[in-house]
Design an enzyme around this catalytic site. Structure first.
Site, mmCIF file in Angstrom:
data_model
loop_
_atom_site.group_PDB
_atom_site.id
_atom_site.type_symbol
_atom_site.label_atom_id
_atom_site.label_comp_id
_atom_site.label_asym_id
_atom_site.label_seq_id
_atom_site.Cartn_x
_atom_site.Cartn_y
_atom_site.Cartn_z
ATOM 1 N N GLY A 60 4.701 3.761 0.155
ATOM 2 C CA GLY A 60 5.287 4.981 -0.942
ATOM 3 C C GLY A 60 4.879 4.908 -2.208
ATOM 4 O O GLY A 60 3.923 3.878 -2.606
ATOM 5 N N SER A 118 0.630 -1.397 -0.034
ATOM 6 C CA SER A 118 0.356 -0.056 -0.085
ATOM 7 C C SER A 118 0.538 1.373 -0.043
ATOM 8 O O SER A 118 2.059 1.227 0.065
ATOM 9 C CB SER A 118 -0.651 0.033 1.092
ATOM 10 O OG SER A 118 -0.239 0.255 2.841
ATOM 11 N N LYS A 119 0.347 1.945 -0.783
ATOM 12 C CA LYS A 119 1.123 4.045 -0.303
ATOM 13 C C LYS A 119 1.722 3.841 1.345
ATOM 14 O O LYS A 119 2.723 4.338 1.245
ATOM 15 C CB LYS A 119 0.458 4.468 -1.081
ATOM 16 C CG LYS A 119 0.948 5.318 -2.504
ATOM 17 C CD LYS A 119 -0.258 6.687 -3.006
ATOM 18 C CE LYS A 119 0.067 7.044 -4.335
ATOM 19 N NZ LYS A 119 -0.335 8.317 -4.445
ATOM 20 N N ARG A 120 0.779 3.921 1.929
ATOM 21 C CA ARG A 120 0.735 3.842 3.367
ATOM 22 C C ARG A 120 2.302 3.384 3.551
ATOM 23 O O ARG A 120 3.172 3.864 4.343
ATOM 24 C CB ARG A 120 0.133 3.367 3.972
ATOM 25 C CG ARG A 120 0.525 4.176 5.429
ATOM 26 C CD ARG A 120 -0.992 4.576 6.452
ATOM 27 N NE ARG A 120 -2.139 4.635 5.964
ATOM 28 C CZ ARG A 120 -3.945 3.571 5.986
ATOM 29 N NH1 ARG A 120 -3.532 2.519 6.689
ATOM 30 N NH2 ARG A 120 -4.834 4.153 5.870
ATOM 31 N N SER A 121 2.738 1.913 3.761
ATOM 32 C CA SER A 121 3.830 1.724 4.001
ATOM 33 C C SER A 121 4.995 1.370 3.179
ATOM 34 O O SER A 121 5.651 1.197 3.656
ATOM 35 C CB SER A 121 3.418 -0.296 4.654
ATOM 36 O OG SER A 121 1.961 -0.570 3.736
#
Ligand code: GLU
Length: 494
Positions: free
Chosen positions: A252, A247-250
């Protein structure tokens, strides 16, 4: 046209095309193209907060860059709210759904009671037993209600033959009457998605395994709406090496297709790589042209187990999955030089080191430079990083040149300018002649030829590896070679 092959890609907009979503789109596209079918782009934009025009455009840009084309759409789910509401009404009218007036608190206490009794947590069907008079009374009193689908009360199981996973069944008794319309009147995903698939005459639903558990409930909806049930194929999830969802959160920006566009990847390399995330041709092949993919692709060869995106955030050696780098490198090395030149031009322009001469009197030189250097390159960015010295004097020395003993001979500070004089004296500046000069020079100093040759590579190209050094001398040309060797001293600490 009952047998028409019709697939769809229905992303919920997030502002960018996630590589997992891109993989879904690509496999749907392949199947549609292989079977002369249609691909429909349908934006599930019911979450108003996330569905700005920009976030929808992000998905479309990603698909366009990859070269994934569609035949119908984009359709927008919010344009079909009336269809969704009509379907809910049809289910209500036929007694296949009912209004549920239970409050949050009611549901919570039922849930707690079920948990305490170690029962399965399922809606207990209270409101399915309301009489028309009771319903009317609650409505007159203004009590808000949701619409619940009434799961058939019969023995046995609902199921389907997943083209990837095989038979998947669920006992009716295990499925809770589920909500299809919220109390604010908004129809929910399970219903909208089915109504849209029915309207779009979708023949194959190819989507991630995260939707596998929705499918049996959706099949109940197809049955209740009297519509034919499509084939289903659920693809493995894309996980990282720690088996976590990417995911973008983990992870980038590298989860977004746009990142690859902006970081020197080729669209077809990306399509080729993403196909292999969860699918294989059943042999060792990793490089596929479009024709080869179309020939080899079947839904049945999609893997059942998780697809691993081999990206280790903390390993600076690889900016992304090494398999993707290798595939991209393969296409860089084998693509038409003229096409490559167009792409490298953009990189050089962005780096401020493009020269018009590369398209005029130095065109041949430019193309040969690309051909010589691409052997070691993985992305288009490499032309302006590792390859920068070919285009400008303003380049940096790679740290390895110092570490690997290459510029560690203090004498090179004097030797390289001396070598420059010898080179300057050459009448014919060819690979053969420069090799002779370099070897004679080493002999005269009684040193290994590698010392001045590797030293030259560092001060001429900023690198410690590359094409044959004599080819490099000849192709960089006398003027540049002599100048940079004369200025070699600037790379040595005082
Ligand atoms: N909008 C859903 C998603 O992006 C679509 C799921 C489906 O393919 O049915 O996950």
């Amino acid at each position: 046209m009952a047998n028409e092959v019709r697939l769809r890609f229905p992303p919920s907009p997030t502002g960018y095309l996630h590589i997992g979503g891109a993989r879904t789109a690509i496999l749907n596209w392949l199947y549609a193209r292989k079977h002369n079918g249609k691909l429909i782009l349908r934006i599930e934009d019911t979450d108003a907060e996330r569905s700005s025009e920009a976030s929808i455009q992000g998905i479309i840009d990603g698909l366009n860059w990859l070269g994934i084309d569609w035949d119908e759409g984009p359709y927008f789910q919010t344009d079909f709210t009336a269809d969704h509401q009509a379907a809910a009404q049809k289910l209500l009218d036929s007694g296949k759904a009912y209004k549920c007036f239970c409050t949050k608190e009611d549901l919570e206490s039922k849930r707690e009671a079920a948990l305490a009794a170690k029962d399965e947590v399922r809606y207990d069907g209270t409101c399915s037993k309301l009489t028309p008079a009771e319903i009317a009374q609650k409505e007159t009193a203004g009590i808000p209600s949701v619409v619940r689908f009434k799961v058939p009360d019969r023995p046995g199981a609902v199921g389907y033959n997943d083209l990837v996973l095989g038979r998947i069944e669920q006992q009716y008794s295990e499925i809770s009457d589920f909500v299809i319309v919220r109390s604010n009147g908004k129809p929910l995903y399970l219903l909208c998605n089915v109504v849209d698939d029915i309207r779009d005459r979708i023949s194959h639903v190819v989507r991630g395994q995260d939707h596998k558990d929705n499918t049996n409930r959706q099949i109940l909806l197809y049955e209740a709406l009297g519509a034919p049930i499509p084939f289903f194929a659920h693809m493995p999830l894309t996980l990282d090496t720690n088996k976590a969802k990417i995911s973008k959160r983990s992870h980038g920006e590298i989860v977004a297709v746009q990142w690859y566009r902006d970081n020197g990847f080729l669209p077809w390399a990306m399509v080729n790589f993403l196909c292999l995330l969860g699918w294989s041709a059943g042999d060792d092949r990793e490089i596929f042209s479009k024709e080869e993919l179309l020939a080899a692709f079947t839904l049945e060869r999609i893997n059942k187990s998780n697809a691993i995106f081999n990206y280790k955030k903390d390993d600076p050696k690889f900016i992304t999955d090494p398999k993707l780098l290798n595939i991209n490198g393969h296409y860089l090395r084998t693509m038409d030089l003229g096409e490559l030149a167009v792409l490298v031009k953009k990189e050089l322009e962005a780096a401020g080191i493009w020269q018009a001469a590369y398209e005029a009197e130095r065109k041949e030189w430019f193309l040969t430079t690309l051909d010589m250097t691409r052997e070691r390159f993985y992305t288009l960015k490499d032309f302006v990083t590792q390859g920068r010295a070919w285009f400008t004097d303003d380049f940096e020395m790679c740290p390895n040149a110092l570490k690997k003993n290459i510029l560690k001979h203090p004498e090179l500070k004097e030797w390289l300018p001396e070598l420059a004089d010898r080179m300057d004296a050459l009448a014919v500046f060819s690979a053969e002649e420069t090799e002779k000069v370099a070897r004679d020079f080493a002999e005269g100093k009684d040193i290994k030829p590698g010392i001045p040759i590797n030293g030259s590579r560092a001060v001429l190209t900023g690198q410690i590896k590359g094409p044959s050094m004599f080819e490099v001398f000849a192709h960089l040309g006398k003027e540049t070679v002599v100048r940079r060797l004369r200025e070699a001293g600037k790379w040595f600490a005082e």
